[in-house]
Design a protein around this motif. Structure first.
Motif, PDB file in Angstrom:
ATOM      1  N   GLN A  11     -12.667 -38.789  43.632  1.00  0.00           N
ATOM      2  CA  GLN A  11     -12.351 -39.656  42.499  1.00  0.00           C
ATOM      3  C   GLN A  11     -12.177 -41.089  43.010  1.00  0.00           C
ATOM      4  OE1 GLN A  11     -12.061 -39.024  39.236  1.00  0.00           O
ATOM      5  NE2 GLN A  11     -12.667 -36.900  39.517  1.00  0.00           N
ATOM      6  N   LEU A  12     -12.803 -42.030  42.317  1.00  0.00           N
ATOM      7  CA  LEU A  12     -12.723 -43.427  42.716  1.00  0.00           C
ATOM      8  C   LEU A  12     -11.836 -44.191  41.729  1.00  0.00           C
ATOM      9  CD1 LEU A  12     -16.449 -44.115  43.558  1.00  0.00           C
ATOM     10  CD2 LEU A  12     -14.588 -43.639  45.140  1.00  0.00           C
ATOM     11  N   SER A  13     -10.998 -45.033  42.271  1.00  0.00           N
ATOM     12  CA  SER A  13     -10.168 -45.862  41.403  1.00  0.00           C
ATOM     13  C   SER A  13     -10.990 -47.058  40.921  1.00  0.00           C
ATOM     14  CB  SER A  13      -8.934 -46.359  42.164  1.00  0.00           C
ATOM     15  OG  SER A  13      -9.331 -47.273  43.163  1.00  0.00           O
ATOM     16  N   PRO A  14     -10.625 -47.666  39.789  1.00  0.00           N
ATOM     17  CA  PRO A  14     -11.374 -48.838  39.313  1.00  0.00           C
ATOM     18  C   PRO A  14     -11.371 -49.986  40.323  1.00  0.00           C
ATOM     19  CG  PRO A  14      -9.971 -47.990  37.580  1.00  0.00           C
ATOM     20  CD  PRO A  14      -9.626 -47.238  38.824  1.00  0.00           C
ATOM     21  N   GLU A  15     -10.297 -50.124  41.085  1.00  0.00           N
ATOM     22  CA  GLU A  15     -10.238 -51.190  42.078  1.00  0.00           C
ATOM     23  C   GLU A  15     -11.239 -50.944  43.208  1.00  0.00           C
ATOM     24  OE1 GLU A  15      -7.501 -49.458  41.156  1.00  0.00           O
ATOM     25  OE2 GLU A  15      -6.496 -50.917  39.887  1.00  0.00           O
ATOM     26  N   LEU A  16     -11.396 -49.682  43.600  1.00  0.00           N
ATOM     27  CA  LEU A  16     -12.330 -49.353  44.668  1.00  0.00           C
ATOM     28  C   LEU A  16     -13.771 -49.521  44.199  1.00  0.00           C
ATOM     29  CD1 LEU A  16     -12.755 -48.342  47.524  1.00  0.00           C
ATOM     30  CD2 LEU A  16     -12.674 -46.009  46.655  1.00  0.00           C
ATOM     31  N   VAL A  17     -14.037 -49.224  42.940  1.00  0.00           N
ATOM     32  CA  VAL A  17     -15.389 -49.365  42.415  1.00  0.00           C
ATOM     33  C   VAL A  17     -15.820 -50.827  42.454  1.00  0.00           C
ATOM     34  CG1 VAL A  17     -16.783 -49.126  40.316  1.00  0.00           C
ATOM     35  CG2 VAL A  17     -15.268 -47.282  41.019  1.00  0.00           C
ATOM     36  N   LEU A  18     -14.901 -51.754  42.264  1.00  0.00           N
ATOM     37  CA  LEU A  18     -15.241 -53.174  42.261  1.00  0.00           C
ATOM     38  C   LEU A  18     -15.739 -53.674  43.605  1.00  0.00           C
ATOM     39  CD1 LEU A  18     -12.381 -54.641  40.076  1.00  0.00           C
ATOM     40  CD2 LEU A  18     -14.767 -54.330  39.456  1.00  0.00           C
ATOM     41  N   VAL A  19     -15.330 -53.051  44.707  1.00  0.00           N
ATOM     42  CA  VAL A  19     -15.729 -53.536  46.028  1.00  0.00           C
ATOM     43  C   VAL A  19     -16.908 -52.761  46.615  1.00  0.00           C
ATOM     44  CG1 VAL A  19     -13.440 -54.430  46.553  1.00  0.00           C
ATOM     45  CG2 VAL A  19     -14.016 -52.093  47.209  1.00  0.00           C
ATOM     46  N   LEU A  20     -17.427 -51.803  45.889  1.00  0.00           N
ATOM     47  CA  LEU A  20     -18.584 -51.052  46.379  1.00  0.00           C
ATOM     48  C   LEU A  20     -19.846 -51.894  46.255  1.00  0.00           C
ATOM     49  CD1 LEU A  20     -17.986 -47.525  44.812  1.00  0.00           C
ATOM     50  CD2 LEU A  20     -17.755 -48.165  47.209  1.00  0.00           C
ATOM     51  N   PRO A  21     -20.880 -51.555  47.007  1.00  0.00           N
ATOM     52  CA  PRO A  21     -22.175 -52.222  46.830  1.00  0.00           C
ATOM     53  C   PRO A  21     -22.704 -51.954  45.415  1.00  0.00           C
ATOM     54  CG  PRO A  21     -22.151 -50.920  48.849  1.00  0.00           C
ATOM     55  CD  PRO A  21     -20.893 -50.618  48.132  1.00  0.00           C
ATOM     56  N   PRO A  22     -23.620 -52.787  44.922  1.00  0.00           N
ATOM     57  CA  PRO A  22     -24.079 -52.651  43.527  1.00  0.00           C
ATOM     58  C   PRO A  22     -24.662 -51.276  43.187  1.00  0.00           C
ATOM     59  CG  PRO A  22     -24.793 -54.743  44.438  1.00  0.00           C
ATOM     60  CD  PRO A  22     -24.159 -53.991  45.555  1.00  0.00           C
ATOM     61  N   GLU A  23     -25.421 -50.657  44.125  1.00  0.00           N
ATOM     62  CA  GLU A  23     -25.999 -49.343  43.819  1.00  0.00           C
ATOM     63  C   GLU A  23     -24.917 -48.292  43.648  1.00  0.00           C
ATOM     64  OE1 GLU A  23     -26.688 -50.504  47.359  1.00  0.00           O
ATOM     65  OE2 GLU A  23     -27.804 -52.010  46.257  1.00  0.00           O
ATOM     66  N   ASP A  24     -23.955 -48.291  44.581  1.00  0.00           N
ATOM     67  CA  ASP A  24     -22.871 -47.312  44.517  1.00  0.00           C
ATOM     68  C   ASP A  24     -21.970 -47.579  43.305  1.00  0.00           C
ATOM     69  OD1 ASP A  24     -23.826 -46.130  46.797  1.00  0.00           O
ATOM     70  OD2 ASP A  24     -22.476 -47.224  48.139  1.00  0.00           O
ATOM     71  N   ARG A  25     -21.775 -48.847  42.977  1.00  0.00           N
ATOM     72  CA  ARG A  25     -20.957 -49.198  41.818  1.00  0.00           C
ATOM     73  C   ARG A  25     -21.602 -48.672  40.541  1.00  0.00           C
ATOM     74  NH1 ARG A  25     -20.835 -55.092  41.175  1.00  0.00           N
ATOM     75  NH2 ARG A  25     -19.959 -54.972  43.251  1.00  0.00           N
ATOM     76  N   ALA A  26     -22.923 -48.853  40.403  1.00  0.00           N
ATOM     77  CA  ALA A  26     -23.618 -48.366  39.215  1.00  0.00           C
ATOM     78  C   ALA A  26     -23.538 -46.849  39.134  1.00  0.00           C
ATOM     79  CB  ALA A  26     -25.069 -48.834  39.232  1.00  0.00           C
ATOM     80  N   HIS A  27     -23.679 -46.170  40.277  1.00  0.00           N
ATOM     81  CA  HIS A  27     -23.607 -44.709  40.291  1.00  0.00           C
ATOM     82  C   HIS A  27     -22.189 -44.251  39.908  1.00  0.00           C
ATOM     83  CE1 HIS A  27     -23.738 -40.615  41.219  1.00  0.00           C
ATOM     84  NE2 HIS A  27     -23.766 -40.649  42.532  1.00  0.00           N
TER      85      HIS A  27
END
Length: 98
Positions: A11-27
């Motif tokens: 499970q990813l937190s919203p804060e962690l999703v913001l710092v992911l690369p764009p491909e991983d963020r979209a996924h």
């Protein structure tokens, strides 16, 4: 530099999703699904008790009291503003004169 990738079932937190690369963020955002908002509780408002007898107070005296109270409050504000203005004028005059 090596970066550690989160596991796919993690499970990813919203804060962690913001710092992911764009491909991983979209996924990650696509995997979240639609938000589930809780239903608000309904408020229960009690009805006031019905009044058996009509309101018999004449409008004149209560209106006079209302106008008198308003005039007194405006008078107090006027006196306070006048005293403050005169005090500041005296201070300014005292600082200006040699």
């Amino acid at each position: 530099m090596t970066t550690s990738q989160p596991a796919h079932d993690e499970q990813l937190s919203p804060e962690l999703v913001l710092v992911l690369p764009p491909e991983d963020r979209a996924h990650a955002l696509a995997a979240l699904g639609p938000p589930a908002w809780p239903m608000p509780r309904l408020r229960v408002v009690a009805r006031p008790a019905p009044v058996d007898e009509p309101f018999d107070e004449p409008l004149g005296p209560s209106l006079k009291r209302l106008v008198a109270a308003r005039l007194v409050s405006l008078g107090v504000i006027f006196v306070a503003a006048t005293v403050l203005t005169l005090t500041l004028s005296l201070v300014a005059h005292a600082l200006r004169t040699p």
